[in-house]
Design an enzyme around this catalytic site. Sequence first.
Site: not given
Length: 266
Positions: A170, A244
Amino acid sequence: MRVPVVHQQGRRRRARYARLLWNSAEVVVTLGVVLLLLVAHQLWWTNRQAREGAERKVQALERQWEGEGEGDGDGESGGAPSVARSGSGGGAGSQSGSGERHTGSGTVTGTDSRPRWDQAYAVLGIPRLGLRVPVAEGVSKSGVLNKGYVGHYPGTAQPGRVGNFALAGHRNTHGEPFRYLDRLRRGDRVVVETRDAVYTYVVDRTLPRTSPGDGGTIRAIPRSTVKPAYGYTAPAHYLTLTTCTPQYTSKYRLVVWGKLRSVKPR
């Protein structure tokens, strides 16, 4: 003499409007408070929980590797797959005085078997980012990523093996281990520790932005299928880190590649 007429209907209408306005304001304030609580939960509480859990897991793995304890309290054995020793599955690279095996011209052996699904079995360290985080098998959110761990892409190589040891993490919330992945530069060290060895990779290339479906970035010989100018053409011991981008979105993927520099048996 005229008697004044009191317009009760107009007063009642104004009172209804006032109540409606007040109730609407209460709803808006309540929704705002709920939204702030959700944001605080995502940006603060999930990070705190995940980081604390990840730190405990790193400590548990280290205790197991040092032989100081059995189990880590959550049912996982935590042990890494065994390192294939020299003489089994290819010769070792050049041996240094410190016990490190370098990848100059020899084949470096590494972990071969696979851990259980969602099992934490290694520790990823990135000195530039001050990061030490568990590596677990798989990239599921509930079982791996939302715990603050880094996930190993199924089907990619294990540490020290020829191929691509590919990881995901993440960038925001749930520990956000890869929040500052974009700060890595060519030559930075990335260390992967297992029960049997310490693998040192060196950052080689970065793909700043590609699509989430760019599966070429985690192939055995990584090369982007979206931006073919980024990637490699020959087999080697690769490391791939993905997350991301931009921050707080999942629209694109940031990819950092490295190559194995040395292996130090424990």
